[in-house]
Design an enzyme around this catalytic site. Structure first.
Site, mmCIF file in Angstrom:
data_model
loop_
_atom_site.group_PDB
_atom_site.id
_atom_site.type_symbol
_atom_site.label_atom_id
_atom_site.label_comp_id
_atom_site.label_asym_id
_atom_site.label_seq_id
_atom_site.Cartn_x
_atom_site.Cartn_y
_atom_site.Cartn_z
ATOM 1 N N SER A 17 0.830 -1.223 0.000
ATOM 2 C CA SER A 17 0.000 0.000 0.000
ATOM 3 C C SER A 17 0.862 1.270 0.000
ATOM 4 C CB SER A 17 -0.991 -0.003 1.171
ATOM 5 O OG SER A 17 -0.342 0.204 2.392
ATOM 6 N N HIS A 108 8.531 3.629 9.418
ATOM 7 C CA HIS A 108 8.185 2.826 10.592
ATOM 8 C C HIS A 108 6.834 3.330 11.121
ATOM 9 C CE1 HIS A 108 8.936 0.246 14.016
ATOM 10 N NE2 HIS A 108 8.467 1.217 14.782
ATOM 11 N N ASP A 149 15.532 0.101 12.806
ATOM 12 C CA ASP A 149 14.870 1.377 13.128
ATOM 13 C C ASP A 149 15.771 2.392 13.831
ATOM 14 O OD1 ASP A 149 12.515 0.121 12.200
ATOM 15 O OD2 ASP A 149 12.161 -0.734 14.186
HETATM 16 C C1 GRF Z 1 3.940 -0.473 6.764
HETATM 17 O O1 GRF Z 1 3.089 -0.419 7.861
HETATM 18 C C2 GRF Z 1 5.294 0.090 7.119
HETATM 19 O O2 GRF Z 1 5.260 1.003 8.160
HETATM 20 C C3 GRF Z 1 6.072 -1.112 7.552
HETATM 21 O O3 GRF Z 1 5.586 -2.157 6.761
HETATM 22 C C4 GRF Z 1 4.254 -1.903 6.362
HETATM 23 C C5 GRF Z 1 4.153 -2.108 4.892
HETATM 24 O O4 GRF Z 1 2.825 -2.014 4.436
HETATM 25 N N1 GRF Z 1 7.479 -0.863 7.443
HETATM 26 P P1 GRF Z 1 2.516 -1.926 2.896
HETATM 27 O O5 GRF Z 1 3.089 -3.180 2.248
HETATM 28 O O6 GRF Z 1 3.177 -0.697 2.370
HETATM 29 O O7 GRF Z 1 1.038 -1.883 2.772
#
Ligand code: GRF
Length: 192
Positions: A17, A108, A149
């Protein structure tokens, strides 16, 4: 501005996403997503790439001692301005980070330095935020180093979660923040 190239790295069954939000935000900007790494053949993000005409670059991680070597070659041969981690859960080795010829950034889903570090990914983060009774959460964009992180913070955006009654609710609110913050921050980094 000269055209700038980005690669997006994901792992596992990434839903993509943040990648989609970035792809939408850079339409009509001189920025292209050159390829998206995925490490599971059937990751939903591969389908998104097909729909957008972006190369989905698959590399298996299991029984693949050359994974990082192959990825370094792909990145360094692509003339990239930035590497964007979006749902990339694997730790990158110091050798990998040193070998890459452009900055690497990550998002993050919390306000670092709180709620970061080993094991703090996905719903683990939002569960911890909820259990701690936080009234504010948000997202952090940071440079990547070889600790989880822990790289320098580039941008943060917070959101009021005082009325959230579950970790799921927090995750939905924070994801919206992520989509907005990540795309804007990446474009800012590329245009400065
Ligand atoms: C996100 O929540 C991001 O913060 C974390 O991994 C997730 C990835 O979600 N690092 P998407 O694949 O971008 O929907």
């Amino acid at each position: 501005m000269q055209n700038k190239k980005i690669a997006v790295l994901t792992s596992g069954l990434s839903r993509g996403s943040n990648f989609q939000a970035l792809a939408d935000f850079i339409i009509n900007k001189p920025i292209t997503i050159e390829f998206v790494l995925h490490t599971r053949k059937k990751a939903p993000i591969a389908e998104r790439c097909n729909n957008l005409g972006i190369e989905a670059f698959y590399l298996k991680t299991k029984n693949n001692p050359d994974f990082e070597k192959n990825l370094i070659e792909k990145i360094n041969n692509s003339n990239l301005s930035i590497v964007v981690l979006a749902g990339y859960m694997r730790k990158l080795s110091p050798e990998f980070i040193n070998a890459i010829n452009c900055p690497i950034v990550n998002i993050h889903p919390a306000l670092l330095p709180k709620f970061g570090g080993k094991g703090m990914f996905g719903m683990n983060v939002h569960n911890a935020v909820f259990e701690a009774g936080e009234t504010i959460s948000g997202a952090t964009v940071h440079y990547v180093n070889s600790e989880y992180d822990a790289g320098d913070i580039i941008a943060q955006q917070s959101i009021d979660i005082a009325n959230c009654t579950s970790a799921e609710e927090i995750s939905k609110k924070v994801l919206k923040v992520e989509h907005n913050l990540y795309a804007k921050t990446i474009v800012k980094l590329l245009t400065k």
